[in-house]
Design a protein around this motif. Structure first.
Motif, PDB file in Angstrom:
ATOM      1  N   ALA A   1      75.197  29.550  52.755  1.00  0.00           N
ATOM      2  CA  ALA A   1      74.049  30.338  52.306  1.00  0.00           C
ATOM      3  C   ALA A   1      73.905  30.404  50.788  1.00  0.00           C
ATOM      4  O   ALA A   1      72.802  30.533  50.279  1.00  0.00           O
ATOM      5  CB  ALA A   1      74.146  31.757  52.870  1.00  0.00           C
ATOM      6  N   LYS A   2      75.006  30.378  50.073  1.00  0.00           N
ATOM      7  CA  LYS A   2      74.989  30.415  48.608  1.00  0.00           C
ATOM      8  C   LYS A   2      74.239  31.625  48.051  1.00  0.00           C
ATOM      9  O   LYS A   2      73.598  31.545  47.013  1.00  0.00           O
ATOM     10  CB  LYS A   2      74.374  29.125  48.049  1.00  0.00           C
ATOM     11  N   GLY A   3      74.294  32.731  48.765  1.00  0.00           N
ATOM     12  CA  GLY A   3      73.716  33.977  48.263  1.00  0.00           C
ATOM     13  C   GLY A   3      72.317  34.276  48.734  1.00  0.00           C
ATOM     14  O   GLY A   3      71.838  35.407  48.564  1.00  0.00           O
ATOM     15  N   GLU A   4      71.615  33.299  49.350  1.00  0.00           N
ATOM     16  CA  GLU A   4      70.220  33.541  49.750  1.00  0.00           C
ATOM     17  C   GLU A   4      70.113  34.630  50.811  1.00  0.00           C
ATOM     18  O   GLU A   4      69.248  35.497  50.734  1.00  0.00           O
ATOM     19  CB  GLU A   4      69.569  32.259  50.277  1.00  0.00           C
TER      20      GLU A   4
ATOM     21  N   ARG B   1      70.634  38.046  49.328  1.00  0.00           N
ATOM     22  CA  ARG B   1      69.467  38.534  48.588  1.00  0.00           C
ATOM     23  C   ARG B   1      68.343  38.926  49.540  1.00  0.00           C
ATOM     24  O   ARG B   1      67.613  39.889  49.273  1.00  0.00           O
ATOM     25  CB  ARG B   1      68.998  37.457  47.599  1.00  0.00           C
ATOM     26  N   LEU B   2      68.214  38.220  50.649  1.00  0.00           N
ATOM     27  CA  LEU B   2      67.187  38.550  51.628  1.00  0.00           C
ATOM     28  C   LEU B   2      67.454  39.917  52.253  1.00  0.00           C
ATOM     29  O   LEU B   2      66.541  40.751  52.389  1.00  0.00           O
ATOM     30  CB  LEU B   2      67.153  37.472  52.722  1.00  0.00           C
ATOM     31  N   LEU B   3      68.689  40.184  52.608  1.00  0.00           N
ATOM     32  CA  LEU B   3      69.052  41.495  53.156  1.00  0.00           C
ATOM     33  C   LEU B   3      68.831  42.596  52.115  1.00  0.00           C
ATOM     34  O   LEU B   3      68.400  43.697  52.441  1.00  0.00           O
ATOM     35  CB  LEU B   3      70.506  41.485  53.627  1.00  0.00           C
TER      36      LEU B   3
ATOM     37  N   ALA C   1      61.881  28.245  50.770  1.00  0.00           N
ATOM     38  CA  ALA C   1      62.961  29.148  51.182  1.00  0.00           C
ATOM     39  C   ALA C   1      63.530  28.736  52.541  1.00  0.00           C
ATOM     40  O   ALA C   1      62.886  28.020  53.313  1.00  0.00           O
ATOM     41  CB  ALA C   1      62.446  30.586  51.241  1.00  0.00           C
ATOM     42  N   LYS C   2      64.734  29.195  52.836  1.00  0.00           N
ATOM     43  CA  LYS C   2      65.475  28.735  54.012  1.00  0.00           C
ATOM     44  C   LYS C   2      65.381  29.677  55.217  1.00  0.00           C
ATOM     45  O   LYS C   2      65.873  29.338  56.295  1.00  0.00           O
ATOM     46  CB  LYS C   2      66.953  28.562  53.650  1.00  0.00           C
ATOM     47  N   TYR C   3      64.754  30.842  55.027  1.00  0.00           N
ATOM     48  CA  TYR C   3      64.819  31.836  56.099  1.00  0.00           C
ATOM     49  C   TYR C   3      63.447  32.295  56.590  1.00  0.00           C
ATOM     50  O   TYR C   3      62.462  32.273  55.844  1.00  0.00           O
ATOM     51  CB  TYR C   3      65.647  33.046  55.635  1.00  0.00           C
ATOM     52  N   ILE C   4      63.440  32.724  57.839  1.00  0.00           N
ATOM     53  CA  ILE C   4      62.246  33.236  58.515  1.00  0.00           C
ATOM     54  C   ILE C   4      62.555  34.648  58.981  1.00  0.00           C
ATOM     55  O   ILE C   4      63.638  34.900  59.534  1.00  0.00           O
ATOM     56  CB  ILE C   4      61.888  32.336  59.715  1.00  0.00           C
TER      57      ILE C   4
END
Length: 333
Positions: free
Chosen positions: A21-24, A27-29, A108-111
Motif C-alpha cells: 500500500a505504501k501509505g495510500e 491516508r484513505l482511512l 488512485a488505487k482504491y474504491i
C-alpha cells in the motif's frame, strides 16, 4: 498513566500489515475519519440548524432523502476527492458511481462504497445514526476504473468500517486483521482507541428485527422468532427483543454484548431491502473479523458475486451460534 492512542497513530502503526500500500490506505482511512468529524458536528447540532427534515428529493432506491443524508454524502465525497487516494466513490445516495477524475484522484488505487447516513429517519427524533463504508483495491490498470472494479465480492474488501453518532461518537473498522473501535474525544478532536480487538460473544440474549413486518417474513424467520420467545433456562431464553431501526446502532450493540441482527426478505422485498455493497458486505466483514457470522440465511454474504451497484440482500448477522440456529430454521422451512 494510560497513554491515549489516536486513530492516526494506530493506522500508521498498522501500515506494515500492507506492504503493497505504501501509505495510500492509511491516508484513505484518515480522510474518512476527517469527514466523520465534520458529519458528527452537524449531527450534534441538528436540532439547532436548518438540516432536519426532508431534502425534497429521493435517492435511487426511491427513498426520501433527509437533508443530513445529502450533507453527509457531500462531505465524504469531498474528503475522498481532495485526499487523492480514491478513484471511485459509490454511494447509496447516488444513482451511479462517481469517478473522481481530478489530477490527484484519477490514478488512485482504491474504491469506496458508502452509506453516508444509515438510519437517517431517526435524526428528527434524536436517535443514533451512522455511516458505513467499504474499501476495495482497484484491479484495472489502464484508463479510468470500470464497473467491474466496483462489483467485487465482499471477500475482496481491504477495509470496512462504520461510524456511530450516538451518546458518544465511535469509529469501528477492520483491515482483515481484527476489529478495533475508536471513540471521538471532543476535547481534542481526535478518535482515540477505546475498544481494541473487539470480539463478539459466541452467543447472546438479544435479537434485533422489525417485528412489525412479521406477517411478511419467510416461515423460517417466523419460527426462529417464536424460538427466541419461548422460555428455556438451558439456553437463556426467552431472548430480549431490541430494535433501533439504524443498522449501525443495532449491529454495534450486538457486536459488544452478543446477539443477532435479522433483516430477511419480505413479501414486499423478495430480494431483501439492505444494500449488498453499502451495508451488507462491510458489516459482514466486520462481524466475521470479530468472530461472528454473516449469512443470507442460505450462505455466506461475503461470497456473493455482485451483479449491480444497488443490489439488495437479506442479512442475518451476529453471534455465530445464533446465526447458525436461524440458518437451521431457514433450511427446515
Amino acid at each position: 498513566m494510560t497513554i491515549m492512542k489516536t486513530l492516526g497513530q494506530f493506522i500508521i502503526e498498522k501500515q506494515a500489515d500492507f506492504p503493497y500500500a505504501k501509505g495510500e490506505l492509511s491516508r484513505l482511512l484518515r480522510d474518512i475519519g476527517i469527514a466523520a468529524k465534520v458529519v458528527n458536528r452537524e449531527v450534534n447540532k441538528a436540532g439547532l440548524a436548518d438540516i432536519l427534515g426532508d431534502a425534497g428529493q429521493t435517492n435511487v432506491q426511491g427513498e426520501g432523502q433527509k437533508k443530513l443524508d445529502v450533507y453527509a454524502d457531500e462531505q465524504f465525497m469531498k474528503a475522498l476527492n481532495h485526499g487523492g487516494e480514491c478513484c471511485v466513490f459509490a454511494s447509496e445516495e447516488q444513482d451511479e458511481a462517481i469517478y473522481l477524475d481530478s489530477t490527484v484522484s484519477k490514478d488512485a488505487k482504491y474504491i469506496v462504497c458508502i452509506d453516508p447516513l444509515d438510519g437517517s429517519s431517526n435524526i428528527d427524533v434524536n436517535v443514533s445514526v451512522g455511516t458505513i463504508f467499504s474499501i476495495y483495491r482497484r484491479k484495472s490498470v489502464n484508463d479510468r476504473a470500470t464497473l467491474s472494479d466496483i462489483l467485487q465480492k465482499g471477500t475482496e474488501q481491504v477495509a470496512a468500517g462504520y461510524i456511530i453518532y450516538g451518546s458518544s461518537t465511535m469509529l469501528v473498522y477492520t483491515t482483515g486483521k481484527g476489529v478495533n473501535g475508536f471513540t471521538l474525544d471532543p476535547s481534542i478532536g481526535e478518535f482515540c482507541l477505546s475498544h481494541p480487538n473487539i470480539k463478539i460473544p459466541k452467543s447472546g440474549s438479544i435479537y434485533s428485527i422489525n417485528e412489525g413486518n412479521y406477517i411478511k417474513f419467510p416461515q423460517g424467520v417466523k419460527d426462529y422468532i417464536k424460538y427466541c420467545q419461548v422460555e428455556d433456562a438451558s439456553t437463556g431464553r426467552p431472548y430480549t427483543s431490541r430494535y433501533i431501526g439504524s443498522m449501525v446502532a443495532d449491529i454495534h450493540r450486538n457486536l459488544l454484548k452478543g446477539g443477532i441482527f435479522l433483516y430477511p426478505t419480505t413479501l414486499s422485498h423478495p430480494d431483501g431491502k439492505l444494500r449488498l455493497m453499502y451495508e451488507c458486505n462491510p458489516i459482514a466483514f466486520i462481524v466475521e473479523q470479530a468472530g461472528g457470522k454473516a449469512s443470507t440465511g442460505q450462505g455466506r454474504i461475503l461470497d456473493i458475486v455482485p451483479s449491480e451497484l444497488h443490489q439488495r440482500c437479506p442479512a442475518f448477522m451476529g453471534s455465530p451460534e445464533m446465526v447458525e440456529k436461524v440458518e437451521e430454521f431457514m433450511l427446515r422451512s
